[in-house]
Design an enzyme around this catalytic site. Structure first.
Site, PDB file in Angstrom:
ATOM      1  N   ASP A 227      -6.519  -1.750   7.559  1.00 23.78           N
ATOM      2  CA  ASP A 227      -6.132  -2.698   8.617  1.00 23.78           C
ATOM      3  C   ASP A 227      -7.304  -3.098   9.490  1.00 23.78           C
ATOM      4  O   ASP A 227      -7.284  -4.157  10.128  1.00 23.78           O
ATOM      5  CB  ASP A 227      -5.013  -2.112   9.469  1.00 23.78           C
ATOM      6  CG  ASP A 227      -3.747  -2.079   8.649  1.00 23.78           C
ATOM      7  OD1 ASP A 227      -3.580  -1.130   7.869  1.00 23.78           O
ATOM      8  OD2 ASP A 227      -2.963  -3.042   8.750  1.00 23.78           O
ATOM      9  N   ASN A 237      -6.061   2.766   8.554  1.00 27.63           N
ATOM     10  CA  ASN A 237      -5.045   2.373   7.563  1.00 27.63           C
ATOM     11  C   ASN A 237      -3.765   3.132   7.887  1.00 27.63           C
ATOM     12  O   ASN A 237      -3.722   3.936   8.842  1.00 27.63           O
ATOM     13  CB  ASN A 237      -5.534   2.682   6.138  1.00 27.63           C
ATOM     14  CG  ASN A 237      -4.681   1.999   5.078  1.00 27.63           C
ATOM     15  OD1 ASN A 237      -4.349   0.817   5.210  1.00 27.63           O
ATOM     16  ND2 ASN A 237      -4.279   2.720   4.054  1.00 27.63           N
ATOM     17  N   LYS A 238      -2.724   2.867   7.113  1.00 30.76           N
ATOM     18  CA  LYS A 238      -1.397   3.449   7.341  1.00 30.76           C
ATOM     19  C   LYS A 238      -1.473   4.951   7.621  1.00 30.76           C
ATOM     20  O   LYS A 238      -2.229   5.671   6.974  1.00 30.76           O
ATOM     21  CB  LYS A 238      -0.539   3.169   6.101  1.00 30.76           C
ATOM     22  CG  LYS A 238       0.866   3.722   6.115  1.00 30.76           C
ATOM     23  CD  LYS A 238       1.659   3.329   7.325  1.00 30.76           C
ATOM     24  CE  LYS A 238       1.710   1.835   7.549  1.00 30.76           C
ATOM     25  NZ  LYS A 238       2.186   1.479   8.927  1.00 30.76           N
TER      26      LYS A 238
HETATM   27  O1  MRU Z   1       2.414  -1.230   8.753  1.00 37.28           O
HETATM   28  P1  MRU Z   1       1.980  -2.018   7.548  1.00 37.28           P
HETATM   29  O2  MRU Z   1       2.932  -1.959   6.406  1.00 37.28           O
HETATM   30  O3  MRU Z   1       1.598  -3.440   7.927  1.00 37.28           O
HETATM   31  O4  MRU Z   1       0.645  -1.291   7.074  1.00 37.28           O
HETATM   32  C1  MRU Z   1      -0.064  -1.824   5.996  1.00 37.28           C
HETATM   33  C2  MRU Z   1      -1.218  -1.001   5.573  1.00 37.28           C
HETATM   34  O5  MRU Z   1      -1.522   0.008   6.154  1.00 37.28           O
HETATM   35  C3  MRU Z   1      -2.032  -1.537   4.441  1.00 37.28           C
HETATM   36  O6  MRU Z   1      -2.610  -0.502   3.720  1.00 37.28           O
HETATM   37  C4  MRU Z   1      -3.151  -2.431   4.994  1.00 37.28           C
HETATM   38  O7  MRU Z   1      -2.625  -3.395   5.847  1.00 37.28           O
HETATM   39  C5  MRU Z   1      -3.919  -3.090   3.925  1.00 37.28           C
HETATM   40  S1  MRU Z   1      -3.000  -4.343   3.114  1.00 37.28           S
HETATM   41  C6  MRU Z   1      -3.962  -5.099   1.957  1.00 37.28           C
END
Ligand code: MRU
Length: 341
Positions: A227, A237-238
Site C-alpha cells: 500500500d 501492506n495488509k
Molecule cells: O485493505 P485492502 O484490501 O485494501 O488491502 C489491500 C492490500 O493490502 C494489498 O496487498 C495492497 O493494496 C496491494 S494491491 C496490489
C-alpha cells in the site's frame, strides 16, 4: 505476456458513471454497482466495495472525472475522496495527478482523459511487474501470498498475482498458498477466486498455518503487494504481512514485494512515518452478521503493518527489480524514470 483469463472488470468509467465490481459480495455473487455521485464513490472506497492500493487510486481519479462530468464541486470532491483511506499512497498520488489537470482549468474531456490515462498506465505497469517478477519464480515453486494483490486490487493483472500469472503463463508448474487474511478474508474470498478462474493451483490456509508450512518445507517464497513503500524500502501492506516476512526470514526463504511506482512514497524516510488505518471493531467482532467476540470486549483493528526492508528480498516495480541494496536501487529506478520523461 501476462494473461488475465476469464476477465472481469474491477473499475470502469463512462460519461459520469463509475462502475465497480462489488468485492464485498465475492466470491458468492459477481455483482456490479453504478455510482453517479462522489459521495457514493467515497463510501465505496471506505466500505471496500473497491479495495487494493492501485484500484483505490484509479477509482479516486474516476471520482474526480465523475465530479467534473456531473458539475459537482471538484475541490470538495478531491477533499472528500482524500479522506477515505489513509494508508495506500496511490489514492493521494492519483488525486494529485488529477489536481494538476483540473486546477489549470482543463476541459471535461482533458479531466476524463487523465483518469483514463491513470487506468491505462496501471494496466501497463502491472503487466510489466509480472514480466520482471516471473524470473524469480522457479518451475515447480510453491508460493505464498497474503491478502489480495490481484486484478481485483488494480486495473488488470494485479501486482503480486501478476508475477504469479506470468510464471504460470510461461508454463512453470507452480502452486499458490493463499493466506485467508483475517479479518476481511481478501485471500480466501478474492485471491482464491481470481486464481481459480485462471486455472492456477491455489490452496487457502489460515494465517496461522505459515510456521507449520515452513517447518515442513512447503513454501519456497512469498510474493505480496504493498500500500505504500517508504524511501528506504520499508513496506506497508495488509496486517499480517510483517508476520509473514519475519517467518520467511527465519526460515531463509525470499520475500518479494510487487508494486507500481505509484505505491512508492519517496517523501517518507522510513516505514514508521506511514499512516496506518484503523478500521471499525465490527470487522473483528463479527464474521458476516454472526457475533464471535463477547459484547463489550475491546478490539484492535489495524488494517496494515510495516515490514522492515531488512526482511524484503526484492521490490519489483514496472521499472525492474531491486537487488540487495533496495534503497540504492529504488533511487536508481527513480533517476532512470526521470531520464525517460
Ligand atoms: O485493505 P485492502 O484490501 O485494501 O488491502 C489491500 C492490500 O493490502 C494489498 O496487498 C495492497 O493494496 C496491494 S494491491 C496490489
Amino acid at each position: 505476456m501476462v494473461k488475465n483469463e476469464n476477465a472481469f472488470t474491477t473499475v470502469s468509467y463512462n460519461k459520469g458513471v463509475l462502475t465497480l465490481l462489488d468485492q464485498t459480495k465475492l466470491p458468492i455473487e459477481e455483482a456490479y454497482i453504478d455510482f453517479k455521485t462522489v459521495e457514493g464513490v467515497a463510501r465505496a472506497i471506505e466500505t471496500m466495495v473497491v479495495r487494493g492500493a492501485p484500484a483505490i487510486g484509479v477509482t479516486a481519479a474516476y471520482g474526480i472525472a465523475l465530479a467534473a462530468h456531473r458539475g459537482e464541486d471538484i475541490g470538495e470532491s478531491h477533499e472528500r475522496l482524500s479522506r477515505t483511506r489513509p494508508t495506500a499512497v496511490n489514492l493521494f498520488w492519483a488525486l494529485d495527478r488529477m489536481k494538476s489537470v483540473w486546477s489549470q482549468g482543463a476541459t471535461l474531456s482533458c479531466i476524463e482523459k487523465e483518469a483514463h490515462d491513470i487506468y491505462k498506465e496501471d494496466v501497463e505497469s502491472c503487466r510489466k511487474i509480472g514480466e520482471y517478477g516471473a524470473e524469480f519464480i522457479d518451475d515447480g515453486a510453491t508460493i505464498l501470498t497474503h491478502c489480495n494483490a490481484g486484478a481485483l486490487a488494480t486495473s488488470e493483472y494485479g501486482t503480486a498475482l501478476s508475477v504469479i500469472r506470468a510464471a504460470h503463463n510461461q508454463g512453470k508448474k507452480i502452486k499458490v498458498f493463499a493466506n485467508e487474511t483475517r479479518p476481511l478474508l481478501q485471500g480466501a474470498r478474492l485471491t482464491a477466486w481470481e486464481l481459480m478462474k485462471d486455472g492456477i493451483d491455489v490452496t487457502v490456509v489460515p494465517d496461522s498455518a505459515l510456521a507449520h508450512l515452513l517447518s515442513k518445507d512447503l513454501i519456497d517464497c512469498a510474493v505480496v503487494g504493498s500500500d505504500r513503500i517508504a524511501a528506504n524500502g520499508d513496506v506497508a501492506n495488509k496486517i499480517g504481512t510483517r508476520s509473514v516476512a519475519c517467518l520467511l526470514h527465519l526460515h531463509g526463504r525470499p520475500l518479494y514485494v510487487a508494486a507500481p511506482w505509484s505505491t512508492i512514497d519517496m517523501s517518507l524516510e522510513n516505514g514508521a512515518m506511514i499512516p496506518i488505518e484503523e478500521r471499525i471493531s465490527k470487522e473483528i467482532t463479527h464474521i458476516g452478521e454472526t457475533q464471535v467476540v463477547p459484547t463489550g470486549v475491546k478490539v484492535f483493528n489495524a488494517a496494515f503493518d510495516i515490514t522492515p526492508v531488512k526482511w524484503v528480498t526484492r521490490i519489483i516495480t514496472e521499472l525492474g527489480s531491486t537487488g540487495m541494496d533496495i534503497q540504492r536501487d529504488l533511487l536508481k529506478q527513480l533517476l532512470g524514470k526521470g531520464n525517460k520523461k
